[in-house]
Design a protein around this motif. Structure first.
Motif, mmCIF file in Angstrom:
data_model
loop_
_atom_site.group_PDB
_atom_site.id
_atom_site.type_symbol
_atom_site.label_atom_id
_atom_site.label_comp_id
_atom_site.label_asym_id
_atom_site.label_seq_id
_atom_site.Cartn_x
_atom_site.Cartn_y
_atom_site.Cartn_z
ATOM 1 N N LEU A 1 0.830 -1.206 0.000
ATOM 2 C CA LEU A 1 0.000 0.000 0.000
ATOM 3 C C LEU A 1 0.865 1.257 0.000
ATOM 4 O O LEU A 1 0.552 2.231 -0.687
ATOM 5 C CB LEU A 1 -0.956 -0.002 1.194
ATOM 6 C CG LEU A 1 -2.053 -1.070 1.167
ATOM 7 C CD1 LEU A 1 -2.813 -1.089 2.491
ATOM 8 C CD2 LEU A 1 -3.001 -0.855 -0.002
ATOM 9 N N ASN A 2 1.963 1.246 0.754
ATOM 10 C CA ASN A 2 2.890 2.370 0.774
ATOM 11 C C ASN A 2 3.501 2.601 -0.606
ATOM 12 O O ASN A 2 3.834 3.721 -0.964
ATOM 13 C CB ASN A 2 3.999 2.129 1.813
ATOM 14 C CG ASN A 2 4.932 3.302 1.934
ATOM 15 O OD1 ASN A 2 4.503 4.438 2.164
ATOM 16 N ND2 ASN A 2 6.224 3.055 1.770
ATOM 17 N N ARG A 3 3.645 1.534 -1.381
ATOM 18 C CA ARG A 3 4.180 1.609 -2.743
ATOM 19 C C ARG A 3 3.059 1.887 -3.751
ATOM 20 O O ARG A 3 3.256 1.736 -4.947
ATOM 21 C CB ARG A 3 4.914 0.306 -3.080
ATOM 22 C CG ARG A 3 6.128 0.067 -2.192
ATOM 23 C CD ARG A 3 6.738 -1.313 -2.397
ATOM 24 N NE ARG A 3 7.186 -1.518 -3.757
ATOM 25 C CZ ARG A 3 8.370 -1.149 -4.228
ATOM 26 N NH1 ARG A 3 9.238 -0.560 -3.432
ATOM 27 N NH2 ARG A 3 8.701 -1.382 -5.481
ATOM 28 N N THR A 4 1.909 2.257 -3.269
ATOM 29 C CA THR A 4 0.697 2.595 -4.033
ATOM 30 C C THR A 4 0.151 1.420 -4.847
ATOM 31 O O THR A 4 -0.501 1.609 -5.862
ATOM 32 C CB THR A 4 0.845 3.866 -4.914
ATOM 33 O OG1 THR A 4 1.569 3.576 -6.101
ATOM 34 C CG2 THR A 4 1.468 5.032 -4.153
ATOM 35 N N VAL A 5 0.381 0.199 -4.364
ATOM 36 C CA VAL A 5 -0.223 -0.988 -4.975
ATOM 37 C C VAL A 5 -1.479 -1.310 -4.170
ATOM 38 O O VAL A 5 -1.419 -1.474 -2.947
ATOM 39 C CB VAL A 5 0.750 -2.198 -4.962
ATOM 40 C CG1 VAL A 5 0.061 -3.449 -5.481
ATOM 41 C CG2 VAL A 5 1.999 -1.876 -5.766
ATOM 42 N N SER A 6 -2.604 -1.395 -4.841
ATOM 43 C CA SER A 6 -3.880 -1.605 -4.161
ATOM 44 C C SER A 6 -4.094 -3.067 -3.777
ATOM 45 O O SER A 6 -3.555 -3.985 -4.403
ATOM 46 C CB SER A 6 -5.032 -1.145 -5.066
ATOM 47 O OG SER A 6 -5.183 -2.045 -6.162
ATOM 48 N N GLU A 7 -4.920 -3.270 -2.752
ATOM 49 C CA GLU A 7 -5.271 -4.632 -2.347
ATOM 50 C C GLU A 7 -6.007 -5.345 -3.475
ATOM 51 O O GLU A 7 -5.828 -6.555 -3.650
ATOM 52 C CB GLU A 7 -6.106 -4.609 -1.066
ATOM 53 C CG GLU A 7 -5.275 -4.270 0.156
ATOM 54 C CD GLU A 7 -6.020 -4.509 1.458
ATOM 55 O OE1 GLU A 7 -6.510 -5.642 1.658
ATOM 56 O OE2 GLU A 7 -6.089 -3.565 2.254
ATOM 57 N N GLN A 8 -6.798 -4.613 -4.248
ATOM 58 C CA GLN A 8 -7.523 -5.232 -5.364
ATOM 59 C C GLN A 8 -6.551 -5.792 -6.402
ATOM 60 O O GLN A 8 -6.744 -6.887 -6.911
ATOM 61 C CB GLN A 8 -8.468 -4.218 -6.020
ATOM 62 C CG GLN A 8 -9.321 -4.830 -7.126
ATOM 63 C CD GLN A 8 -10.242 -5.918 -6.599
ATOM 64 O OE1 GLN A 8 -11.018 -5.701 -5.680
ATOM 65 N NE2 GLN A 8 -10.154 -7.102 -7.198
ATOM 66 N N VAL A 9 -5.496 -5.060 -6.709
ATOM 67 C CA VAL A 9 -4.497 -5.538 -7.673
ATOM 68 C C VAL A 9 -3.742 -6.735 -7.100
ATOM 69 O O VAL A 9 -3.466 -7.704 -7.823
ATOM 70 C CB VAL A 9 -3.554 -4.402 -8.123
ATOM 71 C CG1 VAL A 9 -2.309 -4.938 -8.803
ATOM 72 C CG2 VAL A 9 -4.307 -3.460 -9.052
ATOM 73 N N LEU A 10 -3.419 -6.712 -5.818
ATOM 74 C CA LEU A 10 -2.771 -7.875 -5.202
ATOM 75 C C LEU A 10 -3.648 -9.113 -5.381
ATOM 76 O O LEU A 10 -3.152 -10.196 -5.710
ATOM 77 C CB LEU A 10 -2.512 -7.630 -3.718
ATOM 78 C CG LEU A 10 -1.487 -6.549 -3.365
ATOM 79 C CD1 LEU A 10 -1.422 -6.355 -1.854
ATOM 80 C CD2 LEU A 10 -0.123 -6.882 -3.930
#
Length: 189
Positions: A10-19
């Motif tokens: 999340l800090n790296r701006t990767v969303s939980e949805q994309v994960l």
């Protein structure tokens, strides 16, 4: 996946949805990055060591893994595709609605056979802001002569697109707007 690893993403701006969409997992000590063939069938896993650890290799592959085009199964219907240097950078861009792919072998590992998968698509190359990234972008450009390339301004103390997105968030700027402006400067060579 432990919350601290989710928070790292999340800090790296990767969303939980994309994960979730990319089936990113955790094996108890490493981040698991599943790699799929262009037809969507599973190929192998790539692993990223725990971000809090300095021991061992940063990345590893399942035995029998090869250099593949990460995200190729997700860009079949995309008109514009962004060729990025790493899988985590690709996940970052997907989190902001941008179709991104990456070689699992790093900046210098663009396989000319992948051009067939990208025929008819507008390609933007945006590798890391370093010598390996510049060299890799030029190598990819040899196979994709109509692609546009993001040339990082010399004044930017930015490592890669993830760093760029993180700094936009830190300064209260709209990430999608910042990315749109960055990619609008991509040049043909």
């Amino acid at each position: 996946m432990p919350q601290r690893i989710k928070d790292w993403f999340l800090n790296r701006t990767v969303s939980e949805q994309v994960l979730e969409d990319f089936n990113i997992g955790w094996d108890g000590g490493r981040i698991v990055i599943p790699v799929y063939r262009p037809d969507g069938t599973f190929a192998f896993n790539k692993y990223r060591r725990d971000p809090e650890s300095e021991s061992g290799p940063k990345y590893q592959y399942d035995k029998g893994g090869w250099t593949a085009l990460y995200g190729a199964n997700k860009v079949v219907n995309a008109n514009t595709v962004y060729l990025i240097e790493g899988e985590l950078d690709a996940l970052c861009l997907w989190s902001h609605g941008i179709s991104a792919i990456s070689s699992t072998g790093g900046a210098g590992a663009f396989d000319p056979r992948w051009t067939e998968l990208l025929l008819g698509k507008d390609i933007v190359i945006c590798f890391d802001n370093d010598e390996a990234g510049a060299t890799g972008a030029l190598r990819a450009l040899l196979s994709l002569p109509k692609a546009r390339v993001v040339v990082w301004p010399l004044l930017y103390n930015i490592k890669d697109v993830t760093d760029y997105c993180m700094r936009a968030v830190e300064s209260g700027q709209d990430v999608k707007d910042k990315l749109k402006k960055l990619f609008a400067k991509a040049e043909n060579f």
